[in-house]
Design a protein around this motif. Sequence first.
Motif, PDB file in Angstrom:
ATOM      1  N   ARG A  29    -109.113 -96.322  33.550  1.00 34.71           N
ATOM      2  CA  ARG A  29    -110.110 -95.244  33.470  1.00 34.71           C
ATOM      3  C   ARG A  29    -109.467 -93.937  33.039  1.00 34.71           C
ATOM      4  NH1 ARG A  29    -114.120 -92.957  31.945  1.00 34.71           N
ATOM      5  NH2 ARG A  29    -115.485 -91.842  33.345  1.00 34.71           N
ATOM      6  N   ALA A  30    -108.293 -93.634  33.540  1.00 35.39           N
ATOM      7  CA  ALA A  30    -107.592 -92.398  33.156  1.00 35.39           C
ATOM      8  C   ALA A  30    -107.223 -92.421  31.676  1.00 35.39           C
ATOM      9  CB  ALA A  30    -106.346 -92.221  34.021  1.00 35.39           C
ATOM     10  N   ALA A  31    -106.798 -93.566  31.161  1.00 36.48           N
ATOM     11  CA  ALA A  31    -106.470 -93.680  29.732  1.00 36.48           C
ATOM     12  C   ALA A  31    -107.721 -93.466  28.878  1.00 36.48           C
ATOM     13  CB  ALA A  31    -105.847 -95.050  29.444  1.00 36.48           C
ATOM     14  N   GLU A  32    -108.862 -93.991  29.334  1.00 39.36           N
ATOM     15  CA  GLU A  32    -110.131 -93.767  28.623  1.00 39.36           C
ATOM     16  C   GLU A  32    -110.472 -92.278  28.598  1.00 39.36           C
ATOM     17  OE1 GLU A  32    -113.015 -96.003  30.826  1.00 39.36           O
ATOM     18  OE2 GLU A  32    -112.183 -97.945  30.218  1.00 39.36           O
ATOM     19  N   LEU A  33    -110.301 -91.611  29.723  1.00 42.66           N
ATOM     20  CA  LEU A  33    -110.607 -90.183  29.795  1.00 42.66           C
ATOM     21  C   LEU A  33    -109.701 -89.356  28.889  1.00 42.66           C
ATOM     22  CD1 LEU A  33    -111.331 -89.868  33.588  1.00 42.66           C
ATOM     23  CD2 LEU A  33    -112.938 -89.464  31.716  1.00 42.66           C
ATOM     24  N   ALA A  34    -108.448 -89.770  28.750  1.00 44.08           N
ATOM     25  CA  ALA A  34    -107.554 -89.063  27.834  1.00 44.08           C
ATOM     26  C   ALA A  34    -108.093 -89.107  26.412  1.00 44.08           C
ATOM     27  CB  ALA A  34    -106.147 -89.665  27.897  1.00 44.08           C
ATOM     28  N   ARG A  35    -108.759 -90.189  26.059  1.00 46.54           N
ATOM     29  CA  ARG A  35    -109.308 -90.337  24.701  1.00 46.54           C
ATOM     30  C   ARG A  35    -110.688 -89.720  24.532  1.00 46.54           C
ATOM     31  NH1 ARG A  35    -106.977 -95.348  25.746  1.00 46.54           N
ATOM     32  NH2 ARG A  35    -109.000 -96.283  26.226  1.00 46.54           N
ATOM     33  N   THR A  36    -111.372 -89.378  25.653  1.00 48.98           N
ATOM     34  CA  THR A  36    -112.760 -88.930  25.532  1.00 48.98           C
ATOM     35  C   THR A  36    -113.070 -87.595  26.195  1.00 48.98           C
ATOM     36  OG1 THR A  36    -113.402 -90.152  27.526  1.00 48.98           O
ATOM     37  CG2 THR A  36    -113.607 -91.315  25.405  1.00 48.98           C
ATOM     38  N   CYS A  37    -112.110 -86.964  26.853  1.00 50.27           N
ATOM     39  CA  CYS A  37    -112.424 -85.737  27.594  1.00 50.27           C
ATOM     40  C   CYS A  37    -112.669 -84.550  26.653  1.00 50.27           C
ATOM     41  CB  CYS A  37    -111.324 -85.394  28.590  1.00 50.27           C
ATOM     42  SG  CYS A  37    -109.754 -84.918  27.850  1.00 50.27           S
ATOM     43  N   SER A  38    -113.409 -83.581  27.171  1.00 48.69           N
ATOM     44  CA  SER A  38    -113.669 -82.349  26.426  1.00 48.69           C
ATOM     45  C   SER A  38    -112.570 -81.345  26.732  1.00 48.69           C
ATOM     46  CB  SER A  38    -115.025 -81.777  26.823  1.00 48.69           C
ATOM     47  OG  SER A  38    -114.958 -81.276  28.149  1.00 48.69           O
ATOM     48  N   ALA A  58     -96.039 -90.397  31.893  1.00 49.10           N
ATOM     49  CA  ALA A  58     -95.556 -91.307  32.931  1.00 49.10           C
ATOM     50  C   ALA A  58     -96.436 -92.547  32.876  1.00 49.10           C
ATOM     51  CB  ALA A  58     -95.649 -90.642  34.306  1.00 49.10           C
ATOM     52  N   ASP A  59     -96.112 -93.538  33.691  1.00 54.01           N
ATOM     53  CA  ASP A  59     -96.949 -94.740  33.725  1.00 54.01           C
ATOM     54  C   ASP A  59     -98.389 -94.403  34.110  1.00 54.01           C
ATOM     55  OD1 ASP A  59     -94.874 -96.375  32.993  1.00 54.01           O
ATOM     56  OD2 ASP A  59     -94.409 -97.003  35.047  1.00 54.01           O
ATOM     57  N   GLU A  60     -98.565 -93.310  34.860  1.00 52.52           N
ATOM     58  CA  GLU A  60     -99.890 -92.968  35.368  1.00 52.52           C
ATOM     59  C   GLU A  60    -100.269 -91.527  35.036  1.00 52.52           C
ATOM     60  OE1 GLU A  60     -99.088 -93.812  39.398  1.00 52.52           O
ATOM     61  OE2 GLU A  60     -99.098 -95.967  39.097  1.00 52.52           O
ATOM     62  N   GLY A  61     -99.755 -90.981  33.913  1.00 54.19           N
ATOM     63  CA  GLY A  61    -100.060 -89.597  33.580  1.00 54.19           C
ATOM     64  C   GLY A  61    -100.118 -89.344  32.086  1.00 54.19           C
ATOM     65  N   TRP A  62    -101.007 -88.434  31.693  1.00 59.49           N
ATOM     66  CA  TRP A  62    -101.195 -88.069  30.298  1.00 59.49           C
ATOM     67  C   TRP A  62    -101.323 -86.558  30.176  1.00 59.49           C
ATOM     68  CZ3 TRP A  62    -103.140 -92.098  32.855  1.00 59.49           C
ATOM     69  CH2 TRP A  62    -102.996 -93.367  32.302  1.00 59.49           C
ATOM     70  N   LEU A  63    -100.804 -86.023  29.100  1.00 60.27           N
ATOM     71  CA  LEU A  63    -101.023 -84.633  28.722  1.00 60.27           C
ATOM     72  C   LEU A  63    -101.798 -84.678  27.418  1.00 60.27           C
ATOM     73  CD1 LEU A  63    -100.535 -81.584  29.053  1.00 60.27           C
ATOM     74  CD2 LEU A  63     -98.443 -81.896  27.733  1.00 60.27           C
ATOM     75  N   VAL A  64    -102.970 -84.030  27.404  1.00 57.88           N
ATOM     76  CA  VAL A  64    -103.855 -84.105  26.245  1.00 57.88           C
ATOM     77  C   VAL A  64    -104.062 -82.703  25.691  1.00 57.88           C
ATOM     78  CG1 VAL A  64    -106.093 -84.885  25.393  1.00 57.88           C
ATOM     79  CG2 VAL A  64    -105.029 -86.056  27.346  1.00 57.88           C
ATOM     80  N   GLU A  65    -103.789 -82.536  24.411  1.00 61.22           N
ATOM     81  CA  GLU A  65    -104.118 -81.297  23.718  1.00 61.22           C
ATOM     82  C   GLU A  65    -105.470 -81.527  23.047  1.00 61.22           C
ATOM     83  OE1 GLU A  65    -101.547 -78.530  20.956  1.00 61.22           O
ATOM     84  OE2 GLU A  65    -102.353 -80.239  19.831  1.00 61.22           O
ATOM     85  N   SER A  81    -109.823 -73.649  18.543  1.00 63.96           N
ATOM     86  CA  SER A  81    -109.183 -73.309  19.820  1.00 63.96           C
ATOM     87  C   SER A  81    -108.600 -74.593  20.401  1.00 63.96           C
ATOM     88  CB  SER A  81    -110.186 -72.679  20.779  1.00 63.96           C
ATOM     89  OG  SER A  81    -111.192 -73.608  21.107  1.00 63.96           O
ATOM     90  N   LYS A  82    -107.505 -74.449  21.129  1.00 62.42           N
ATOM     91  CA  LYS A  82    -106.858 -75.614  21.742  1.00 62.42           C
ATOM     92  C   LYS A  82    -106.657 -75.363  23.222  1.00 62.42           C
ATOM     93  CE  LYS A  82    -104.637 -77.268  17.619  1.00 62.42           C
ATOM     94  NZ  LYS A  82    -103.402 -77.609  16.943  1.00 62.42           N
ATOM     95  N   THR A  83    -106.860 -76.418  23.984  1.00 56.53           N
ATOM     96  CA  THR A  83    -106.678 -76.401  25.431  1.00 56.53           C
ATOM     97  C   THR A  83    -105.871 -77.635  25.803  1.00 56.53           C
ATOM     98  OG1 THR A  83    -108.790 -75.302  25.790  1.00 56.53           O
ATOM     99  CG2 THR A  83    -107.928 -76.516  27.626  1.00 56.53           C
ATOM    100  N   HIS A  84    -105.217 -77.567  26.934  1.00 51.47           N
ATOM    101  CA  HIS A  84    -104.454 -78.712  27.416  1.00 51.47           C
ATOM    102  C   HIS A  84    -105.069 -79.233  28.701  1.00 51.47           C
ATOM    103  CE1 HIS A  84    -101.699 -76.549  24.783  1.00 51.47           C
ATOM    104  NE2 HIS A  84    -101.274 -77.761  24.483  1.00 51.47           N
ATOM    105  N   VAL A  85    -105.108 -80.554  28.826  1.00 53.92           N
ATOM    106  CA  VAL A  85    -105.647 -81.232  29.993  1.00 53.92           C
ATOM    107  C   VAL A  85    -104.580 -82.196  30.485  1.00 53.92           C
ATOM    108  CG1 VAL A  85    -107.450 -82.790  30.825  1.00 53.92           C
ATOM    109  CG2 VAL A  85    -108.008 -81.069  29.110  1.00 53.92           C
ATOM    110  N   ARG A  86    -104.336 -82.190  31.800  1.00 52.89           N
ATOM    111  CA  ARG A  86    -103.424 -83.152  32.408  1.00 52.89           C
ATOM    112  C   ARG A  86    -104.248 -84.140  33.205  1.00 52.89           C
ATOM    113  NH1 ARG A  86     -98.341 -79.858  34.642  1.00 52.89           N
ATOM    114  NH2 ARG A  86     -99.920 -79.045  36.028  1.00 52.89           N
ATOM    115  N   ILE A  87    -104.018 -85.409  32.963  1.00 51.33           N
ATOM    116  CA  ILE A  87    -104.721 -86.474  33.682  1.00 51.33           C
ATOM    117  C   ILE A  87    -103.680 -87.288  34.425  1.00 51.33           C
ATOM    118  CG2 ILE A  87    -106.186 -88.511  33.455  1.00 51.33           C
ATOM    119  CD1 ILE A  87    -107.196 -87.244  30.801  1.00 51.33           C
TER     120      ILE A  87
END
Length: 116
Positions: A29-38, A58-65, A81-87
């Motif tokens: 679910r977290a990997a899906e959110l990395a691909r679909t989050c606003s 990490a095995d359980e972490g993503w940084l998304v620009e 504009s760019k924002t960063h999201v950590r999942i």
Amino acid sequence: METSVGGDFRWELVHTIPVDGGRDRAITRAAELARTCSDSGREAKESQAYGRRIFRTADEGWLVEVGRSYWSNDTKSSITSKTHVRITVGELELERETPVAQPPAKGRLRRALGGG
């Protein structure tokens, strides 16, 4: 989910998503959110409206620009504009409600100074 806040590079927890089905399901679910989050860290209704770069940290972490463009009438051009999201996948270990604040007790000093 955390997002960067303001120009001082602070991170703020903006959203938690409970997931049933164990740790493997939470990672999926977290990997899906990395691909679909606003850009606000929420799931986007139209994820194609955003550009993104996803870094597995990490095995359980993503940084998304997350990038989003809009038209500026002032400059008559497209602005991105760019924002960063950590999942991060985490297991809730404790949850306790914040106690309600109580008014301060009336003491002798306050009464002596004319306080209520």
